[in-house]
Scaffold this active site. Structure first.
Site, PDB file in Angstrom:
ATOM      1  N   SER A 143      38.816  46.689  33.652  1.00  0.00           N
ATOM      2  CA  SER A 143      38.889  47.743  34.101  1.00  0.00           C
ATOM      3  C   SER A 143      39.092  48.111  35.727  1.00  0.00           C
ATOM      4  CB  SER A 143      37.492  48.211  34.117  1.00  0.00           C
ATOM      5  OG  SER A 143      36.273  47.393  34.936  1.00  0.00           O
ATOM      6  N   SER A 178      36.887  42.273  33.512  1.00  0.00           N
ATOM      7  CA  SER A 178      37.553  43.470  34.324  1.00  0.00           C
ATOM      8  C   SER A 178      38.563  43.144  35.664  1.00  0.00           C
ATOM      9  CB  SER A 178      36.523  44.643  34.615  1.00  0.00           C
ATOM     10  OG  SER A 178      36.111  45.032  33.339  1.00  0.00           O
ATOM     11  N   LYS A 208      37.614  48.759  44.548  1.00  0.00           N
ATOM     12  CA  LYS A 208      37.485  49.587  43.301  1.00  0.00           C
ATOM     13  C   LYS A 208      36.425  50.687  43.659  1.00  0.00           C
ATOM     14  CE  LYS A 208      36.168  48.427  38.553  1.00  0.00           C
ATOM     15  NZ  LYS A 208      35.586  47.299  37.626  1.00  0.00           N
TER      16      LYS A 208
END
Lengths: 497, 105
Positions: free
Chosen positions: A151, A175, A78
């Site tokens: 996310s 997330s 990420k």
């Protein structure tokens, strides 16, 4: 040639160790798949330039017989994990050119693997759909008109689409588990502090937790063995009980005799109607409960009475912490400084920098949090939420007197249409209604694929007491191996190419 | 228990948060923020006066590093990561209005 892009880390490890494949071949297959399908999915914000050198080095390590679990294994991270020399944006315009001078601890711990790139995400990890990214939304590999979840949507989609066998993410209120549920992969959030956050760009520090996306629960457990442990650079990182802690030790224990708690509020939460709870998801959850009982688990119905307050508690705490953590993006310490003001003062430049650099969700949360922390409101919001959090933690502790593990839905629905929830922030927040109670108590939780509903994936989650990942992984592994709906193919990308 | 709930002003909030919202943005954000406060309002129905607050969810508290200097070796990388650097220093705009380097009296 055999297509290896749907393989688990464990399968790849075996193929590399037995010399069935060379690292260069593995890298080439994943690279080709990314080139073919990433333009449609938008998983990556930045891709690594040259992986050949790393591949050669890994191949040499294998030839020397000194390889480790991740040697030569492709992975993605990420884009909030700092990577020395590689752009790290946190999905935000304000960091669009930020090149960190050091790497996050978790990146260092994966250094035997081959970093394929940095994945797309909601700006500063604020979002449930990955539509709040300055780099465009991530498309769901199962339906390009739908969200991948957020996310950590880029990481989830990357594993689902066969771009990498594992990816790193963070889970503050869901997330990891939410996009995992939407994308048919395993999403694992360990105990708060289990994996160091040094070099992970902060959103809400009392909740942010590093975790993983994998194809299998087994891989998640093996990865945790690599990633977990104390870190001198992170005061919140948990020490391991022993130097050789093995999170796979209970993996094959099954669920027979295991007490699995079903919180009644997860079946009948008042917010569920507002959250657009799909009856088919509820049915799949009920099927999961029946299945666990048939497998020998002792199903314990219990109550977590303050669960309906979790969302409100979460959003007061998170916005408060966000307003504090994101104060550093002022164009002075961090952030792309606004340069159009010729004679602006420091304050003028700070305002112009933040106005231009932050997207709408970041601005909303910063403003809400600013109010929650302001002198006249701090007792009525932030301090109040901290107290409700204590109650929620106590209720989980009482539940774990009755059950070894809890079982719950991850999301109220399968992946929704792009744009569907953008107009109403609260509607978007309700996507996390099942995911965010566990983080409030710092609990580990894992989303396991539970098949498709009308062609779209759905996950179900296990939640365990703090530091009891091994027990939870045993339940999740057994569930993944035996649940009749488990057999789901890799995202049918051929149809969308 | 219902407590007196303070109210916010979006223009004031934007100023505190260091944003310069233009007029239609102000209206838009005001509506959104109102919705968010509407969703968290239910917390005020709870009676938790005697409950201690939670600051951190694990038992770890007050862990500190030794007071030792650890040189950061990537000096050039650190400077390059700064929003603006000059001769090895972080460069910032003037703090005060007026001529550079002179404080208005």
């Amino acid at each position: 040639m055999t297509d290896i892009t749907a393989w688990s880390i464990t399968e790849l490890r075996a193929a590399l160790d037995t010399k069935e494949f060379r690292v260069e071949e593995v890298v080439a297959q994943y690279r080709d798949r990314i080139a073919q399908y990433n333009p449609a999915i938008n998983s990556f914000i930045t891709q690594s330039d040259d992986m050949n050198e790393a591949a050669e080095r890994a191949q040499q390590t294998i030839a020397d017989g000194t390889q480790e679990f991740l040697t030569g294994i492709p992975f993605a991270a990420k884009d909030l994990f700092c990577t020395a020399g590689m752009r790290t944006t946190a999905g935000s315009n304000i960091l669009k050119n930020y090149i960190p001078p050091y790497s996050a601890t978790v990146i260092e711990r994966c250094k035997e693997g081959i970093l394929f790139g940095k994945t797309n995400m909601d700006e500063f990890a604020m979002g449930s759909s990955n539509e709040f990214s300055a780099f465009g939304p991530v498309k769901n590999p199962y339906d390009l008109l739908r969200v991948a979840g957020g996310s950590s949507g880029g990481s989830a989609a990357a594993v689902a689409a066969g771009f990498v066998p594992f990816a790193l993410g963070t889970d503050t209120g869901g997330s990891i588990r939410l996009p995992a549920s939407f994308c048919n992969v395993v999403g694992f959030r360990p105990t708060y502090g289990r994996i160091s956050r040094y070099g992970a760009i902060a959103m809400a520090s009392s909740l942010d937790t590093v975790g993983t996306f994998t194809r299998t629960v087994e891989d998640a457990a093996l990865l945790l063995n690599v990633l977990a442990g104390e870190d001198g650079n992170d005061a919140t990182a948990l020490p391991l009980p022993n130097a050789h802690e093995d999170f796979t030790r209970l993996l094959h224990a099954g669920v027979a005799g295991m007490r699995i708690g079903i919180p009644k509020e997860f079946r009948d939460m008042p917010d569920m109607k507002d959250a657009g709870c799909d009856p088919a998801v509820r049915n799949r959850y009920e099927e999961g409960i029946v299945h666990l009982r048939e497998q020998g688990a002792v199903i314990v119905e219990l109550s977590l009475p303050h669960t309906p307050y979790a969302l409100a508690t979460y959003y007061v705490l998170v916005t408060s912490e966000v307003s504090s953590n994101l104060a550093r993006y002022d164009g002075m310490q961090f952030g792309e400084r606004a340069t159009h003001l010729r004679n602006g003062t420091l304050d003028d430049v700070v305002v112009a920098t933040r106005e231009a650099g932050f997207g709408p969700e970041a601005k909303r949360r910063i403003m809400v949090g600013t109010f929650c922390l302001s002198a006249g409101a701090v007792d009525a919001y932030y301090h109040l939420a901290q107290k409700v959090r204590t109650v929620i933690i106590q209720e989980f502790a009482e539940a774990f007197q009755l059950a070894d593990c809890l079982f719950a839905p991850v999301a109220p629905s399968t992946a929704f249409q792009l744009g569907e929830r953008l107009a109403d922030p609260v509607q978007m927040y309700l996507t996390d209604v099942f995911a965010l109670p566990a983080p409030l108590a710092g609990l580990p939780a894992i989303s396991v694929p539970a098949g498709l509903i009308e062609g779209l994936p759905i996950g179900l989650q296990f939640i365990a007491p703090q530091r009891q990942e091994a027990t939870m992984l045993a339940c999740a592994h057994h569930f993944q191996q035996t649940f009749p709906q488990k057999s789901v193919p890799l995202a049918p990308l051929a149809l969308v190419a | 228990m219902h407590m007196d709930v303070p109210t916010y002003n979006i223009r004031n909030l934007a100023q505190l948060a260091k944003f310069a919202l233009i007029a239609d943005e102000e209206e838009h954000f005001d509506a959104d923020v109102q919705k968010i406060f509407g969703a968290v309002e239910k917390l005020h129905n709870l009676s938790v006066q005697n409950i201690p607050p939670t600051h951190i969810v694990t038992s770890i508290q007050n862990r500190t590093q030794g007071d030792h200097v650890h040189p950061f070796l990537n000096h050039d990388g650190l400077l390059a990561a700064m929003p603006a650097a000059d001769a090895g220093f972080l460069r910032v705009p003037s703090f005060f209005k007026g001529k550079r380097g002179k404080l208005p009296l």
